[in-house]
Design a protein around this motif. Structure first.
Motif, PDB file in Angstrom:
ATOM      1  N   VAL A  39     -26.253   5.100  40.885  1.00 20.87           N
ATOM      2  CA  VAL A  39     -25.715   6.442  41.122  1.00 20.87           C
ATOM      3  C   VAL A  39     -25.522   6.680  42.618  1.00 20.87           C
ATOM      4  N   LYS A  42     -22.263   5.049  43.560  1.00 20.57           N
ATOM      5  CA  LYS A  42     -21.125   5.815  43.051  1.00 20.57           C
ATOM      6  C   LYS A  42     -20.924   7.112  43.810  1.00 20.57           C
ATOM      7  N   GLU A  43     -22.001   7.855  44.024  1.00 18.25           N
ATOM      8  CA  GLU A  43     -21.874   9.211  44.554  1.00 18.25           C
ATOM      9  C   GLU A  43     -21.713   9.263  46.076  1.00 18.25           C
ATOM     10  N   LEU A 150     -28.504  14.617  47.011  1.00 21.76           N
ATOM     11  CA  LEU A 150     -28.333  13.884  45.765  1.00 21.76           C
ATOM     12  C   LEU A 150     -29.701  13.649  45.148  1.00 21.76           C
ATOM     13  N   LEU A 190     -21.421  19.837  43.091  1.00 23.54           N
ATOM     14  CA  LEU A 190     -20.468  18.756  42.830  1.00 23.54           C
ATOM     15  C   LEU A 190     -20.756  18.047  41.512  1.00 23.54           C
ATOM     16  N   ARG A 191     -22.042  18.003  41.129  1.00 23.08           N
ATOM     17  CA  ARG A 191     -22.392  17.347  39.875  1.00 23.08           C
ATOM     18  C   ARG A 191     -23.724  17.895  39.382  1.00 23.08           C
ATOM     19  N   CYS A 192     -23.799  18.169  38.083  1.00 22.14           N
ATOM     20  CA  CYS A 192     -25.038  18.621  37.445  1.00 22.14           C
ATOM     21  C   CYS A 192     -24.932  18.196  35.990  1.00 22.14           C
ATOM     22  N   GLU A 193     -25.409  16.972  35.695  1.00 20.96           N
ATOM     23  CA  GLU A 193     -25.145  16.412  34.383  1.00 20.96           C
ATOM     24  C   GLU A 193     -26.137  15.316  34.033  1.00 20.96           C
ATOM     25  N   HIS A 195     -26.632  11.503  32.127  1.00 17.67           N
ATOM     26  CA  HIS A 195     -25.860  10.299  31.850  1.00 17.67           C
ATOM     27  C   HIS A 195     -26.789   9.249  31.264  1.00 17.67           C
ATOM     28  N   ASN A 212     -30.605  12.208  34.827  1.00 14.27           N
ATOM     29  CA  ASN A 212     -29.774  13.332  35.255  1.00 14.27           C
ATOM     30  C   ASN A 212     -29.444  13.216  36.735  1.00 14.27           C
ATOM     31  N   THR A 213     -28.319  13.776  37.098  1.00 14.75           N
ATOM     32  CA  THR A 213     -27.844  13.757  38.477  1.00 14.75           C
ATOM     33  C   THR A 213     -27.498  15.173  38.916  1.00 14.75           C
ATOM     34  N   LYS A 215     -25.922  16.866  42.390  1.00 15.80           N
ATOM     35  CA  LYS A 215     -25.306  16.603  43.693  1.00 15.80           C
ATOM     36  C   LYS A 215     -24.697  17.904  44.204  1.00 15.80           C
TER      37      LYS A 215
END
Length: 221
Positions: A39, A42-43, A150, A190-193, A195, A212-213, A215
């Protein structure tokens, strides 16, 4: 706190903090793979390298990867055994000593100074009284304007493992975000999910794990 590609609890349940993690790292010459967390790779794609803070750096996989891509990294861990090993791995990788500042911190007690363009916390889990939300708020406070925070963590036990610690709560990404108490208008989410990823089980089979991520970017005034 320490981390790697997982924050799983092992033996030494009677130990806490630095004693637990030092003992854990002494069990073998290498605990983690040495590769950066997927992650993180990727991020951070597309981010301009600047100053980075790696919280719970373990054996240094993430910090070394960032340094080799132009970041100047402050890397922290509660375990001096892990930090010494990480510094050795960085030297083996040809990373200049001035690219990574290895610092020992029990983040519940002390926190690195300064502000950073990237603050990264991967699998910073603990089963003791570590004040996790307060540490994450300190992490957010260390993000410079325009910088990114992050946070990656587990959302539950892996598919092959029965729940050995029924009192342990894995926060949802929404709970992680809420715990940061970010000021309205100062941050962009930017991201709250969650995976799911495939992971090898201890007996060599294939299982799944849900992470979970979160960002967020601090907006520039």
């Amino acid at each position: 706190m320490s981390h790697g590609h997982d924050g799983d609890h092992g033996e030494h349940d009677e130990l806490t903090g630095a004693a637990y993690w030092d003992a854990r790292y002494r069990e073998s010459d290498r605990i983690w793979s040495g590769e950066p967390n997927a992650v993180l790779v990727k991020e951070t794609d597309g981010l301009e390298p600047g100053r980075a803070l790696d919280l719970g750096c373990g054996e240094g996989g993430d910090a070394i990867w960032l340094a080799r891509r132009g970041w100047r990294v402050t890397a922290t861990d509660i375990s001096q055994v892990a930090l010494d090993r990480a510094a050795a791995h960085a030297a083996e990788a040809g990373v200049a000593e001035d690219r990574i500042d290895w610092q020992r911190h029990d983040l519940g007690e002390t926190f690195p100074d300064g502000t950073y363009d990237l603050v990264s916390a991967h699998f910073l889990h603990s089963y003791d009284d570590m004040p996790g939300e307060r540490i994450m708020r300190s992490a957010a406070a260390a993000v410079a304007p325009g910088g990114v925070l992050l946070i990656v963590g587990h959302s539950g036990w892996p598919s092959w493992q029965e729940n050995p610690h029924p009192g342990v709560h894995f926060p949802t990404p929404e709970e992680v975000l809420a715990g940061l108490r970010l000021a309205d208008g100062d941050w962009e989410v930017l991201r709250c999910e969650e995976h799911e990823r495939i992971q090898q089980t201890p007996d060599g089979q294939t299982g799944t794990r849900t992470d979970n991520t979160v960002k967020v970017r601090r907006l520039t005034p």
